[in-house]
Design an enzyme around this catalytic site. Structure first.
Site, PDB file in Angstrom:
ATOM      1  N   ARG A 229     -10.049  12.611 -12.464  1.00 51.17           N
ATOM      2  CA  ARG A 229      -9.963  13.922 -13.140  1.00 51.17           C
ATOM      3  C   ARG A 229      -9.173  14.679 -12.441  1.00 51.17           C
ATOM      4  O   ARG A 229      -8.923  14.399 -11.557  1.00 51.17           O
ATOM      5  CB  ARG A 229     -11.369  14.047 -12.268  1.00 51.17           C
ATOM      6  CG  ARG A 229     -12.477  13.995 -13.114  1.00 51.17           C
ATOM      7  CD  ARG A 229     -12.673  14.871 -14.249  1.00 51.17           C
ATOM      8  NE  ARG A 229     -14.066  14.715 -15.905  1.00 51.17           N
ATOM      9  CZ  ARG A 229     -14.305  13.810 -16.435  1.00 51.17           C
ATOM     10  NH1 ARG A 229     -13.429  12.679 -16.603  1.00 51.17           N
ATOM     11  NH2 ARG A 229     -15.432  13.586 -17.115  1.00 51.17           N
ATOM     12  N   HIS A 277      -6.536  13.012 -22.151  1.00 53.31           N
ATOM     13  CA  HIS A 277      -7.652  12.323 -22.298  1.00 53.31           C
ATOM     14  C   HIS A 277      -8.110  11.715 -23.213  1.00 53.31           C
ATOM     15  O   HIS A 277      -9.976  11.751 -23.150  1.00 53.31           O
ATOM     16  CB  HIS A 277      -8.812  13.360 -21.537  1.00 53.31           C
ATOM     17  CG  HIS A 277     -10.055  13.844 -20.646  1.00 53.31           C
ATOM     18  ND1 HIS A 277     -10.278  14.652 -20.164  1.00 53.31           N
ATOM     19  CD2 HIS A 277     -11.018  12.562 -20.208  1.00 53.31           C
ATOM     20  CE1 HIS A 277     -11.537  13.830 -19.277  1.00 53.31           C
ATOM     21  NE2 HIS A 277     -11.304  12.701 -19.644  1.00 53.31           N
TER      22      HIS A 277
HETATM   23  P1  NDP Z   1     -18.502   5.970  -9.808  1.00 54.82           P
HETATM   24  O1  NDP Z   1     -19.702   7.067  -8.897  1.00 54.82           O
HETATM   25  O2  NDP Z   1     -18.757   4.435 -10.534  1.00 54.82           O
HETATM   26  O3  NDP Z   1     -17.559   5.614  -9.274  1.00 54.82           O
HETATM   27  C1  NDP Z   1     -17.145   6.420  -7.949  1.00 54.82           C
HETATM   28  C2  NDP Z   1     -16.022   6.012  -6.379  1.00 54.82           C
HETATM   29  O4  NDP Z   1     -15.210   7.129  -6.233  1.00 54.82           O
HETATM   30  C3  NDP Z   1     -17.005   4.925  -5.921  1.00 54.82           C
HETATM   31  O5  NDP Z   1     -15.875   3.801  -5.639  1.00 54.82           O
HETATM   32  C4  NDP Z   1     -17.498   5.952  -4.601  1.00 54.82           C
HETATM   33  O6  NDP Z   1     -17.135   5.196  -3.323  1.00 54.82           O
HETATM   34  C5  NDP Z   1     -16.018   6.503  -5.255  1.00 54.82           C
HETATM   35  N1  NDP Z   1     -15.280   7.665  -3.971  1.00 54.82           N
HETATM   36  C6  NDP Z   1     -15.774   9.560  -4.545  1.00 54.82           C
HETATM   37  N2  NDP Z   1     -15.991  10.205  -4.166  1.00 54.82           N
HETATM   38  C7  NDP Z   1     -15.242   9.557  -2.892  1.00 54.82           C
HETATM   39  C8  NDP Z   1     -14.235   9.990  -1.462  1.00 54.82           C
HETATM   40  N3  NDP Z   1     -14.311  10.858  -0.806  1.00 54.82           N
HETATM   41  N4  NDP Z   1     -13.971   8.652  -1.136  1.00 54.82           N
HETATM   42  C9  NDP Z   1     -13.920   7.682  -1.029  1.00 54.82           C
HETATM   43  N5  NDP Z   1     -13.953   7.214  -2.241  1.00 54.82           N
HETATM   44  C10 NDP Z   1     -14.777   8.231  -2.697  1.00 54.82           C
HETATM   45  O7  NDP Z   1     -17.823   6.859 -11.558  1.00 54.82           O
HETATM   46  P2  NDP Z   1     -17.044   5.261 -12.510  1.00 54.82           P
HETATM   47  O8  NDP Z   1     -15.954   4.619 -11.653  1.00 54.82           O
HETATM   48  O9  NDP Z   1     -17.942   5.177 -13.227  1.00 54.82           O
HETATM   49  O10 NDP Z   1     -16.328   6.661 -13.311  1.00 54.82           O
HETATM   50  C11 NDP Z   1     -15.222   7.699 -12.564  1.00 54.82           C
HETATM   51  C12 NDP Z   1     -14.561   9.144 -13.000  1.00 54.82           C
HETATM   52  O11 NDP Z   1     -13.702   8.261 -14.054  1.00 54.82           O
HETATM   53  C13 NDP Z   1     -15.592   9.377 -13.657  1.00 54.82           C
HETATM   54  O12 NDP Z   1     -16.093  10.559 -12.613  1.00 54.82           O
HETATM   55  C14 NDP Z   1     -15.189  10.817 -14.437  1.00 54.82           C
HETATM   56  O13 NDP Z   1     -14.641  11.585 -14.028  1.00 54.82           O
HETATM   57  C15 NDP Z   1     -13.462   9.407 -14.601  1.00 54.82           C
HETATM   58  N6  NDP Z   1     -13.370   9.181 -16.605  1.00 54.82           N
HETATM   59  C16 NDP Z   1     -12.637   9.313 -17.062  1.00 54.82           C
HETATM   60  C17 NDP Z   1     -12.704   9.214 -18.563  1.00 54.82           C
HETATM   61  C18 NDP Z   1     -11.732   9.467 -18.849  1.00 54.82           C
HETATM   62  O14 NDP Z   1     -11.839   9.282 -19.904  1.00 54.82           O
HETATM   63  N7  NDP Z   1     -10.624   9.937 -18.629  1.00 54.82           N
HETATM   64  C19 NDP Z   1     -13.604   8.540 -19.066  1.00 54.82           C
HETATM   65  C20 NDP Z   1     -14.948   8.797 -18.088  1.00 54.82           C
HETATM   66  C21 NDP Z   1     -14.728   8.534 -16.524  1.00 54.82           C
HETATM   67  P3  NDP Z   1     -18.124   4.977  -3.021  1.00 54.82           P
HETATM   68  O15 NDP Z   1     -18.576   3.493  -3.786  1.00 54.82           O
HETATM   69  O16 NDP Z   1     -18.911   4.239  -1.478  1.00 54.82           O
HETATM   70  O17 NDP Z   1     -19.353   5.289  -3.340  1.00 54.82           O
HETATM   71  C1  OXD Z   2     -16.225  10.960 -19.393  1.00 55.34           C
HETATM   72  C2  OXD Z   2     -14.841  11.349 -19.146  1.00 55.34           C
HETATM   73  O1  OXD Z   2     -16.150  11.412 -18.200  1.00 55.34           O
HETATM   74  O2  OXD Z   2     -14.789  11.327 -21.317  1.00 55.34           O
HETATM   75  O3  OXD Z   2     -16.686  10.382 -19.785  1.00 55.34           O
HETATM   76  O4  OXD Z   2     -14.105  11.594 -19.236  1.00 55.34           O
END
Ligand code: NDP
Ligand code: OXD
Length: 314
Positions: A229, A277
């Protein structure tokens, strides 16, 4: 048992038809066209919804985010404290892994240099370092980060991840929490950001943190890649780091404000790849089936899968 959709930038009528076909015994309606019996709506499928939708549907039981990210919902003060389900879909995950791997290889294999040389009809080889000598660090080792980590490890990159809780995946070094962030950045040549947008990750990638990336690696300077993001990075710090050479290159799919403004200096950066995006879209049919399947499970008394932790914000 009715279902309401409130979607921005999606073709709402197409989504209504798809979900109605999968859930023939429920009424599926779009918020934009008016909801016939608001009290009967139990499920909301949302992407950047109209905030007025929550108060208008008093019988809501479960909210579905039509994306993996939920910041479009958690940032709304109107969001009720109801179970919130996000998308976890193997198709979306593998598309993200494609984008991340592609961008990593593009910088690793010096593609920007060779593309510029092709423009100028220059035939000149540059020394190529091996993947095993490049340290990749992934911010966020969740659903998407872990899958990308495994793919990059298979290409022989030295992979580490940073997350809130420890991970134990063979061959992927785990760094945890704020205390280990500096050590993680100090060992990272290619930094990949797959963090969700939460209060704790706001502008986490800033000038100080970019300065912690080493210049001693095989690439000759660090690279920054973000498909998580835009809110998790300080855009002006990235622009400054690209200009000064602190960053050797970048690939950015997400921005604090999208679309990226015409006036953003990032467009002019020759060493910065910008995509709008699109890193991981998903198949609409797969997402509709995911929602329908979850609703059937809820109605059998099962707990929904992939619930968001509303305290943590992701
Ligand atoms: P998950 O919730 O599975 O993973 C998030 C990861 O971030 C976890 O490992 C979590 O740690 C870590 N995390 C969150 N907060 C912190 C923090 N404060 N400090 C350290 N680590 C942190 O999400 P996804 O992997 O499914 O997706 C990630 C992001 O990708 C989504 O939230 C979205 O914003 C983005 N996205 C973008 C897309 C695009 O097309 N560009 C498409 C889809 C998603 P822990 O494992 O310990 O909980
Ligand atoms: C999602 C994205 O969050 O498209 O799935 O960014």
């Amino acid at each position: 048992m009715n279902l309401v959709l409130s979607l921005k930038n999606f073709n709402e009528p197409e989504w209504i038809d798809r979900l109605q076909a999968l859930l023939p015994n429920r009424k599926v309606e779009g918020w934009n066209n008016g909801v016939s019996v608001p009290e009967k709506a139990e499920y909301l499928v949302a992407w950047k919804p109209d905030p007025a939708v929550f108060a208008a549907l008093p019988g809501l039981k479960v909210i579905f985010s039509l994306g993996a990210g939920v910041d479009h919902l958690t940032s709304l003060p109107e969001l009720p404290r109801l179970p919130l389900v996000r998308i976890v879909d193997p198709d979306l995950t593998s598309r993200m892994t494609e984008w991340v791997t592609f961008q990593t290889l593009l910088h690793h294999r010096q593609h920007l240099t060779y593309a510029a040389q092709q423009e100028a009809k220059v035939w000149q080889a540059h020394r190529q370092w091996a993947a095993k000598d490049v340290r990749v660090g992934i911010l966020g080792l969740g659903e998407l980060g872990l899958n990308s980590a495994i793919a990059l490890k298979a290409l022989r990159f030295k992979v580490a991840g940073w997350s809130r809780t420890p991970k134990n995946t063979d061959g992927i070094e785990s760094f945890v929490g704020d205390d280990q962030l500096e050590a993680f950045l100090n060992r990272t040549d290619i930094l990949i950001n797959l963090l969700p947008s939460t209060p704790a990750t706001h502008k986490l990638v800033n000038a100080d943190r970019l300065a912690m990336l080493p210049h001693t690696g095989a690439l000759g300077g660090p690279v920054y890649i973000n498909a998580g993001r835009g809110a998790t990075q300080d855009e002006s710090a990235i622009e400054a780091a690209l200009t000064s050479g602190q960053l050797k290159g970048a690939s950015l799919d997400v921005f604090a404000i999208e679309p990226l403004a015409d006036t953003s200096p990032l467009w002019q950066q020759k060493n910065c790849i910008i995509t709008p995006h699109v890193a991981a879209e998903s198949d609409p049919q797969a997402l509709s089936e995911y929602v329908a399947q979850q609703i059937r499970g809820i109605e059998r008394g099962e707990t929904p899968e992939n619930l968001v932790d509303l305290e943590a914000g992701y």
